[in-house]
Design an enzyme around this catalytic site. Structure first.
Site, PDB file in Angstrom:
ATOM      1  N   CYS A  87      -2.356   8.506  -7.912  1.00 24.94           N
ATOM      2  CA  CYS A  87      -3.657   8.523  -7.298  1.00 24.94           C
ATOM      3  C   CYS A  87      -4.614   9.758  -7.875  1.00 24.94           C
ATOM      4  O   CYS A  87      -4.303  10.910  -7.638  1.00 24.94           O
ATOM      5  CB  CYS A  87      -3.671   8.613  -5.829  1.00 24.94           C
ATOM      6  N   ASN A 114      -2.311   3.901 -13.255  1.00 25.75           N
ATOM      7  CA  ASN A 114      -3.122   3.639 -12.251  1.00 25.75           C
ATOM      8  C   ASN A 114      -4.492   3.910 -12.425  1.00 25.75           C
ATOM      9  O   ASN A 114      -4.869   3.924 -13.791  1.00 25.75           O
ATOM     10  CB  ASN A 114      -2.722   4.776 -11.091  1.00 25.75           C
ATOM     11  N   THR A 115      -5.399   4.159 -11.547  1.00 20.85           N
ATOM     12  CA  THR A 115      -6.916   4.224 -11.790  1.00 20.85           C
ATOM     13  C   THR A 115      -7.363   5.202 -12.890  1.00 20.85           C
ATOM     14  O   THR A 115      -6.753   6.342 -12.747  1.00 20.85           O
ATOM     15  CB  THR A 115      -7.600   4.338 -10.660  1.00 20.85           C
ATOM     16  N   GLY A 147      -9.981  -2.460 -12.793  1.00 19.45           N
ATOM     17  CA  GLY A 147     -10.679  -3.887 -13.076  1.00 19.45           C
ATOM     18  C   GLY A 147     -10.804  -3.876 -14.613  1.00 19.45           C
ATOM     19  O   GLY A 147     -10.462  -2.952 -15.229  1.00 19.45           O
ATOM     20  N   LYS A 189       4.637   4.994 -11.164  1.00 11.64           N
ATOM     21  CA  LYS A 189       3.377   4.391 -11.500  1.00 11.64           C
ATOM     22  C   LYS A 189       2.821   5.787 -12.123  1.00 11.64           C
ATOM     23  O   LYS A 189       2.474   6.738 -11.315  1.00 11.64           O
ATOM     24  CB  LYS A 189       2.696   3.959 -10.347  1.00 11.64           C
ATOM     25  N   ASN A 201     -12.899   3.108  -6.166  1.00  7.99           N
ATOM     26  CA  ASN A 201     -12.275   3.341  -5.005  1.00  7.99           C
ATOM     27  C   ASN A 201     -11.676   4.858  -4.703  1.00  7.99           C
ATOM     28  O   ASN A 201     -11.232   5.615  -5.749  1.00  7.99           O
ATOM     29  CB  ASN A 201     -11.312   2.484  -4.505  1.00  7.99           C
ATOM     30  N   LYS A 250       1.049  -1.276  -0.069  1.00  9.71           N
ATOM     31  CA  LYS A 250      -0.068   0.087  -0.079  1.00  9.71           C
ATOM     32  C   LYS A 250       0.872   1.381  -0.076  1.00  9.71           C
ATOM     33  O   LYS A 250       1.996   1.387   0.454  1.00  9.71           O
ATOM     34  CB  LYS A 250      -0.827  -0.049   1.158  1.00  9.71           C
ATOM     35  N   SER A 292      -7.372  -5.300  -8.959  1.00  8.86           N
ATOM     36  CA  SER A 292      -8.844  -5.655  -8.720  1.00  8.86           C
ATOM     37  C   SER A 292      -9.192  -7.385  -8.723  1.00  8.86           C
ATOM     38  O   SER A 292      -9.972  -7.560  -8.051  1.00  8.86           O
ATOM     39  CB  SER A 292      -9.496  -4.924  -9.774  1.00  8.86           C
TER      40      SER A 292
HETATM   41  C1  SIN Z   1      -6.121   5.333  -2.469  1.00 10.53           C
HETATM   42  O1  SIN Z   1      -5.621   5.165  -1.183  1.00 10.53           O
HETATM   43  O2  SIN Z   1      -7.128   6.099  -2.566  1.00 10.53           O
HETATM   44  C2  SIN Z   1      -5.987   4.655  -3.692  1.00 10.53           C
HETATM   45  C3  SIN Z   1      -4.423   4.830  -4.124  1.00 10.53           C
HETATM   46  C4  SIN Z   1      -4.129   5.187  -5.464  1.00 10.53           C
HETATM   47  O3  SIN Z   1      -5.099   5.244  -6.232  1.00 10.53           O
HETATM   48  O4  SIN Z   1      -3.144   5.266  -5.963  1.00 10.53           O
END
Ligand code: SIN
Length: 295
Positions: free
Chosen positions: A127, A188-189, A213, A161, A72, A48, A262
């Site tokens: 993020c 990343n997302t 995902g 990243k 998320n 994390k 995911s």
């Molecule tokens: C988060 O902790 O909110 C997600 C971390 C991330 O998207 O890099």
């Protein structure tokens, strides 16, 4: 389907047990969970994200499971320096510590805590919903280069990243490369949101979040493909990888390894499932397929 030769994989200065890496944030909050994923077939694991101060994260709801992905907005919750205690039992294992900060100095400070225990670092410059951190920095090539340099000068493998939420991801990849990154992780997302029609409110407490995902796999493949054409350092594909065939597709786009996040939520044994299908002693040399879709 393509079957790859079994064996260790060296990527961006880190030697992995295979091409498959646990992505940051997913079961990466304790040494025990990281260790369990290595025992269950992951070739490497990313923790994390750890930052300069302890953080509780955003108000909930923080996660929404959708039909084809996960939304998320955790808000980078982490115990900061106390996390160093979690890595003691992992010895020389391929554990990459994900770190974040608001300045190059903060990145260097956090990385310094893990010098000697981590196999390498992954800089979270991506993020999409943390004020002052992540993509707030990661959309600016000058800041990306400076933060990367602050960590790479420590002499440890430094992965960066990237966020897909930019017009030109190759400009950011090249900035990381200039800063001394040993590998790029893409992606990343994707910044996203859903609204509850019953409550007439955004589903997430933070309103905006990051989508991961299956839904983002084509976005990730496109980003890896573009980066392969522009950058010389290795690329690690991330985003919606859930099957052996998708690992192969990422590699054909240009990835030398992949991260899986995911899909672990659906199947805790995903690394064993994929390795059983992807590898055989008499499989082909993996280098044969990396970037082959560009030829
Ligand atoms: C988060 O902790 O909110 C997600 C971390 C991330 O998207 O890099």
């Amino acid at each position: 389907m393509v079957v790859l030769r079994t064996g260790p994989v060296a990527v961006g200065g880190v030697t992995l047990g295979n091409h498959l890496i646990l992505a940051a944030g997913v079961l990466g909050t304790t040494g025990a969970s990281l260790s369990r994923m290595l025992a269950r077939g992951a070739g490497g694991v990313v923790t994390k994200s750890i930052g300069p101060e302890p953080k509780n994260g955003h108000a909930g709801p923080c996660v929404a499971v959708l039909d084809n992905g996960i939304l998320n907005a955790m808000g980078l919750p982490n115990p900061s320096q106390d996390f160093t205690g979690e890595l003691g039992s992992l010895g020389q294992k391929p554990v990459i510590v994900s770190i974040f900060g608001g300045t190059p100095e903060e990145f260097a400070e956090v990385a310094g805590w893990f010098k000697g225990t981590a196999a390498g670092f992954e800089l979270n410059l991506s993020c999409p919903h943390a004020e002052g951190y992540g993509a707030a920095i990661g959309v600016d090539p000058v800041l990306v280069e400076a933060c990367t340099r602050a960590v790479s000068t420590l002499g440890m493998p430094t992965w960066v990243k990237l966020t897909p939420n930019v017009t030109d991801i190759t400009a950011i990849g090249k900035a990381a490369e200039r800063g001394g990154a040993t590998a790029i992780v893409a992606i990343n997302t994707v910044k996203a949101m859903r609204i509850s029609t019953a409550l007439r409110r955004p589903v997430l407490g933070n309103r905006y979040g990051g989508l991961s995902g299956d839904a983002i796999f084509p976005v990730a493949v496109r980003c890896v493909y573009e980066l392969f054409e522009s950058c010389k350092i290795p690329i690690i594909g991330c985003g919606g990888v859930s099957t052996a065939d998708k690992v192969v597709e990422m590699m054909m786009a240009g990835a030398q390894a992949v991260e899986i996040g995911s899909a672990v939520q659906r199947d805790i044994g995903i690394f064993e499932t994929i390795t059983n299908e992807l590898y055989a002693k008499k499989g082909i040399e993996p280098g044969e397929i990396v970037g082959c879709a560009h030829e």
